[in-house]
Write a protein that holds these residues in place. Structure first.
Motif, short mmCIF file in Angstrom:
data_model
loop_
_atom_site.label_atom_id
_atom_site.label_comp_id
_atom_site.label_asym_id
_atom_site.label_seq_id
_atom_site.Cartn_x
_atom_site.Cartn_y
_atom_site.Cartn_z
N GLU A 74 0.86 -1.18 0.00
CA GLU A 74 0.00 0.00 0.00
C GLU A 74 0.90 1.23 0.00
N TYR A 75 0.63 2.17 -0.87
CA TYR A 75 1.55 3.30 -0.97
C TYR A 75 0.83 4.61 -1.29
N LYS A 76 1.48 5.68 -0.85
CA LYS A 76 1.08 7.04 -1.20
C LYS A 76 2.31 7.76 -1.72
N GLY A 77 2.13 8.58 -2.72
CA GLY A 77 3.24 9.32 -3.29
C GLY A 77 2.86 10.76 -3.57
N SER A 78 3.85 11.64 -3.51
CA SER A 78 3.61 13.05 -3.81
C SER A 78 4.83 13.62 -4.53
N ILE A 79 4.60 14.25 -5.66
CA ILE A 79 5.66 14.91 -6.41
C ILE A 79 5.32 16.40 -6.48
N ASP A 80 6.12 17.21 -5.82
CA ASP A 80 5.87 18.65 -5.77
C ASP A 80 6.59 19.36 -6.92
N ILE A 81 5.85 20.23 -7.60
CA ILE A 81 6.39 20.96 -8.75
C ILE A 81 6.18 22.45 -8.52
N GLU A 82 7.22 23.19 -8.68
CA GLU A 82 7.15 24.65 -8.50
C GLU A 82 6.12 25.26 -9.44
N GLY A 83 5.13 25.97 -8.86
CA GLY A 83 4.14 26.68 -9.67
C GLY A 83 2.92 25.86 -10.04
N TYR A 84 2.85 24.59 -9.62
CA TYR A 84 1.72 23.73 -9.97
C TYR A 84 1.26 22.93 -8.76
N GLU A 85 0.04 22.45 -8.86
CA GLU A 85 -0.45 21.56 -7.81
C GLU A 85 0.39 20.29 -7.78
N PRO A 86 0.68 19.76 -6.59
CA PRO A 86 1.47 18.53 -6.54
C PRO A 86 0.73 17.35 -7.17
N ILE A 87 1.48 16.43 -7.71
CA ILE A 87 0.90 15.20 -8.24
C ILE A 87 0.87 14.20 -7.09
N VAL A 88 -0.32 13.90 -6.61
CA VAL A 88 -0.50 13.02 -5.46
C VAL A 88 -1.21 11.75 -5.92
N PHE A 89 -0.67 10.62 -5.53
CA PHE A 89 -1.32 9.36 -5.91
C PHE A 89 -1.25 8.37 -4.75
N GLU A 90 -2.25 7.50 -4.70
CA GLU A 90 -2.37 6.51 -3.63
C GLU A 90 -2.99 5.26 -4.22
N ASN A 91 -2.37 4.10 -3.95
CA ASN A 91 -2.89 2.88 -4.54
C ASN A 91 -2.37 1.67 -3.79
N VAL A 92 -2.69 0.50 -4.33
CA VAL A 92 -2.27 -0.76 -3.72
C VAL A 92 -1.78 -1.68 -4.83
N SER A 93 -0.81 -2.52 -4.51
CA SER A 93 -0.23 -3.46 -5.46
C SER A 93 -0.13 -4.82 -4.79
N ALA A 94 -0.48 -5.89 -5.50
CA ALA A 94 -0.49 -7.22 -4.91
C ALA A 94 0.40 -8.17 -5.69
N SER A 95 1.38 -8.74 -5.00
CA SER A 95 2.28 -9.76 -5.56
C SER A 95 2.97 -9.28 -6.84
N MET A 96 3.32 -8.00 -6.88
CA MET A 96 3.98 -7.42 -8.05
C MET A 96 5.31 -6.77 -7.67
N ASP A 97 5.85 -7.12 -6.48
CA ASP A 97 7.06 -6.49 -5.99
C ASP A 97 6.83 -4.97 -5.99
N ILE A 98 7.83 -4.17 -6.35
CA ILE A 98 7.61 -2.72 -6.37
C ILE A 98 7.37 -2.21 -7.80
N SER A 99 7.13 -3.13 -8.73
CA SER A 99 7.09 -2.75 -10.15
C SER A 99 6.03 -1.69 -10.45
N GLU A 100 4.83 -1.85 -9.89
CA GLU A 100 3.77 -0.90 -10.23
C GLU A 100 4.03 0.49 -9.64
N LEU A 101 4.51 0.54 -8.41
CA LEU A 101 4.89 1.82 -7.82
C LEU A 101 6.04 2.45 -8.60
N ALA A 102 7.04 1.64 -8.96
CA ALA A 102 8.20 2.17 -9.69
C ALA A 102 7.80 2.69 -11.06
N VAL A 103 6.95 1.93 -11.77
CA VAL A 103 6.53 2.34 -13.12
C VAL A 103 5.74 3.64 -13.06
#
Length: 280
Positions: A55-84
């Motif tokens: 289960e993961y949450k991520g945030s990418i902050d960009i100067e001058g723009y709203e941050p890109i925020v994402f939250e999801n879950v991955s099952a039996s896929m190692d970290i591939s889906e989060l990394a991709v």
């Protein structure tokens, strides 16, 4: 340099660990470096077992723009889906042709558990496959979890009162089939024209929950789309004018569908297609 923080809560660790670092801000190497940092943090306490959930949450902050925020879950896929997801977002941002994206910081919260929440659609039933416009169809889906039991979901789907008689497709699917439906049905939503458009598109595409079960009833098209502008109720005569070959803008019929989703707490990996007949 870009400030980066990764917090990891693992099933076989007695404490939650936080890793703070700085990565080079470079169009070519930053995406892969960030993926490497995430991988190293998650695997610090060893490789993941075959059955696991992230289960993961991520945030990418960009100067001058709203941050890109994402939250999801991955099952039996190692970290591939989060990394991709992370690598693809950074490559699009840092390599965009519109303006230089100033990524200022990134944060990730990751929780790893020692079980798999992969599931499959075991059965789908409808109260009636032949209905009249305005009636409600009750859809019953049984989802079976790997190495677990079955769970039943009931979803009512109201047929539009003005829907013409005919046969219509009903998709029952996990997130992957739903994403494929969107890519095929509304491809213009994934076309960007400027930096602001790119940020909004990334935010939207990262919001599809993997632990959702989706119900999509495709309806006849009506109205038009002009580039990314949607005009679903445009009268037919005006739609014909907009569809003139002399116009440079991309004009196509506007697709209509009814959509419902339920949270299952599992990652459904298959899909099925049903047919509903609307009678006079």
């Amino acid at each position: 340099m870009i400030d980066m923080s990764v917090r990891v809560d693992r099933f076989n660790d007695t404490q939650e660990r936080t890793y703070n670092c700085r990565v080079a801000n470079n169009q070519v190497v930053t995406p892969s470096m960030v993926a490497s940092v995430i991988s190293s943090a998650v695997l610090y306490r060893g490789e993941l077992p075959p059955d696991h959930t992230i289960e993961y949450k991520g945030s990418i902050d960009i100067e001058g723009y709203e941050p890109i925020v994402f939250e999801n879950v991955s099952a039996s896929m190692d970290i591939s889906e989060l990394a991709v997801e992370t690598m693809a977002s950074l490559r699009l941002l840092l390599g965009n042709p519109y303006e230089e994206a100033d990524v200022t910081s990134m944060e990730f919260d990751i929780r790893v558990s020692e079980e798999s929440i992969v599931s499959q659609i075991w059965s789908v039933d409808m109260s009636d496959s032949r209905v009249k416009a305005g009636e409600t169809v009750d859809i019953t889906v049984v989802v079976e979890r790997d190495r677990g039991g079955k769970k039943r979901y009931e979803v009512p789907l109201e047929i539009p009162k003005d829907l013409k008689p005919g046969r219509y497709d009903l998709l029952v699917s996990g997130s992957r089939g739903y994403e494929q439906f969107l890519m095929k049905t509304v491809p213009y939503k994934f076309v960007v024209q400027d930096m602001d458009d790119l940020v909004k598109t990334l935010q939207e595409t990262l919001r599809v929950d993997r632990d959702g079960l989706y119900f999509v009833l495709s309806l006849p098209p009506g109205g038009v789309t002009v580039n990314k502008a949607e005009l679903p109720d445009l009268p037919g005569t005006k739609a014909l004018v907009l569809q003139s070959a002399k116009r440079a803008a991309s004009v196509r019929p506007y697709p209509h569908w009814i959509e419902k989703a339920v949270k299952t707490g599992t990652v459904v990996v298959n899909q099925t297609m049903l047919r509903i007949t609307v009678e006079e």
